[in-house]
Write a protein that holds these residues in place. Structure first.
Motif, PDB file in Angstrom:
ATOM      1  N   GLU A 285      20.758  12.133  -9.031  1.00 27.62           N
ATOM      2  CA  GLU A 285      20.838  10.693  -9.281  1.00 27.62           C
ATOM      3  C   GLU A 285      20.124   9.637 -10.369  1.00 27.62           C
ATOM      4  OE1 GLU A 285      22.672   8.885  -7.043  1.00 27.62           O
ATOM      5  OE2 GLU A 285      23.334  10.839  -5.853  1.00 27.62           O
ATOM      6  N   HIS A 286      18.944  11.074 -10.565  1.00 35.61           N
ATOM      7  CA  HIS A 286      18.862  10.257 -12.131  1.00 35.61           C
ATOM      8  C   HIS A 286      18.205   8.859 -11.485  1.00 35.61           C
ATOM      9  CE1 HIS A 286      20.839  12.663 -14.808  1.00 35.61           C
ATOM     10  NE2 HIS A 286      22.280  12.082 -13.989  1.00 35.61           N
ATOM     11  N   THR A 287      17.203   8.884 -10.272  1.00 35.22           N
ATOM     12  CA  THR A 287      15.900   7.832  -9.991  1.00 35.22           C
ATOM     13  C   THR A 287      15.080   8.068 -10.048  1.00 35.22           C
ATOM     14  OG1 THR A 287      18.294   7.430  -9.160  1.00 35.22           O
ATOM     15  CG2 THR A 287      16.514   5.801  -8.379  1.00 35.22           C
ATOM     16  N   TYR A 288      13.843   7.587 -10.484  1.00 33.84           N
ATOM     17  CA  TYR A 288      12.365   7.725 -10.393  1.00 33.84           C
ATOM     18  C   TYR A 288      12.678   6.825  -8.760  1.00 33.84           C
ATOM     19  CZ  TYR A 288      11.850   8.851 -15.231  1.00 33.84           C
ATOM     20  OH  TYR A 288      12.307  10.277 -15.748  1.00 33.84           O
ATOM     21  N   LEU A 289      12.012   7.967  -7.830  1.00 37.03           N
ATOM     22  CA  LEU A 289      11.000   6.454  -6.790  1.00 37.03           C
ATOM     23  C   LEU A 289       9.437   6.061  -6.556  1.00 37.03           C
ATOM     24  CD1 LEU A 289      12.164   6.742  -3.284  1.00 37.03           C
ATOM     25  CD2 LEU A 289      10.610   8.961  -2.894  1.00 37.03           C
ATOM     26  N   VAL A 290       9.809   5.831  -6.264  1.00 38.50           N
ATOM     27  CA  VAL A 290       8.162   5.153  -6.081  1.00 38.50           C
ATOM     28  C   VAL A 290       7.760   4.358  -5.099  1.00 38.50           C
ATOM     29  CG1 VAL A 290       6.048   3.029  -6.597  1.00 38.50           C
ATOM     30  CG2 VAL A 290       7.213   4.470  -8.932  1.00 38.50           C
ATOM     31  N   GLU A 291       7.468   4.318  -3.634  1.00 38.90           N
ATOM     32  CA  GLU A 291       6.870   4.279  -2.184  1.00 38.90           C
ATOM     33  C   GLU A 291       5.502   4.369  -1.832  1.00 38.90           C
ATOM     34  OE1 GLU A 291       5.564   5.349   0.576  1.00 38.90           O
ATOM     35  OE2 GLU A 291       6.289   3.940   2.572  1.00 38.90           O
ATOM     36  N   MET A 292       4.773   3.036  -1.784  1.00 42.14           N
ATOM     37  CA  MET A 292       3.783   2.684  -1.142  1.00 42.14           C
ATOM     38  C   MET A 292       3.487   2.064  -0.059  1.00 42.14           C
ATOM     39  SD  MET A 292       2.893  -0.459  -4.691  1.00 42.14           S
ATOM     40  CE  MET A 292       0.965   0.220  -4.195  1.00 42.14           C
ATOM     41  N   SER A 293       2.052   2.811   0.610  1.00 42.99           N
ATOM     42  CA  SER A 293       1.940   2.323   2.073  1.00 42.99           C
ATOM     43  C   SER A 293       0.320   1.839   2.021  1.00 42.99           C
ATOM     44  CB  SER A 293       2.158   3.744   2.479  1.00 42.99           C
ATOM     45  OG  SER A 293       2.010   3.626   4.505  1.00 42.99           O
ATOM     46  N   PHE A 294       0.874   0.680   3.266  1.00 50.35           N
ATOM     47  CA  PHE A 294      -1.229   0.285   2.693  1.00 50.35           C
ATOM     48  C   PHE A 294      -1.205   0.229   4.739  1.00 50.35           C
ATOM     49  CE2 PHE A 294       1.720  -2.214  -0.331  1.00 50.35           C
ATOM     50  CZ  PHE A 294       0.400  -2.613  -1.336  1.00 50.35           C
ATOM     51  N   GLU A 295      -2.307   0.880   4.572  1.00 45.63           N
ATOM     52  CA  GLU A 295      -2.255   1.062   6.348  1.00 45.63           C
ATOM     53  C   GLU A 295      -3.854   0.511   6.457  1.00 45.63           C
ATOM     54  OE1 GLU A 295      -2.607   4.959   6.255  1.00 45.63           O
ATOM     55  OE2 GLU A 295      -0.774   5.053   6.301  1.00 45.63           O
TER      56      GLU A 295
END
Length: 67
Positions: free
Chosen positions: A57-67
Motif C-alpha cells: 500500500e506504500h503506507t506508513y502505520l503509526v498507532e498510539m495506545s494510552f494506558e
C-alpha cells in the motif's frame, strides 16, 4: 532513508512502550493526542507506539495506545 527502516519495518509491526523520559520530554504533544481519543479516562500512565510500513500500500502505520 535509513531511520525509516529502523522505525518502520516493512510488513512487520514494531511495538515500543515509551519510557518516563520520553513522556516527560513530550508531554504536551502526547496530551494533545490523548485528548483526541475522547477517552473517558482522566489521564494515562503509559504510552505504547506501534509502527510499520505496508509495502503493498506504500503506507506508513503509526498507532498510539494510552494506558
Amino acid at each position: 532513508m535509513a531511520n525509516a527502516d529502523i522505525y518502520f519495518p516493512e510488513n512487520n509491526l514494531l511495538v515500543n512502550r515509551m519510557g518516563a523520559d520520553f513522556l516527560a520530554k513530550n508531554g504536551d504533544l502526547l496530551d494533545d493526542f490523548f485528548e483526541r481519543t475522547n477517552s473517558s479516562k482522566l489521564d494515562y500512565q503509559q504510552v505504547w507506539i506501534t509502527t510499520g510500513y505496508v509495502t503493498s500500500e506504500h503506507t506508513y502505520l503509526v498507532e498510539m495506545s494510552f494506558e
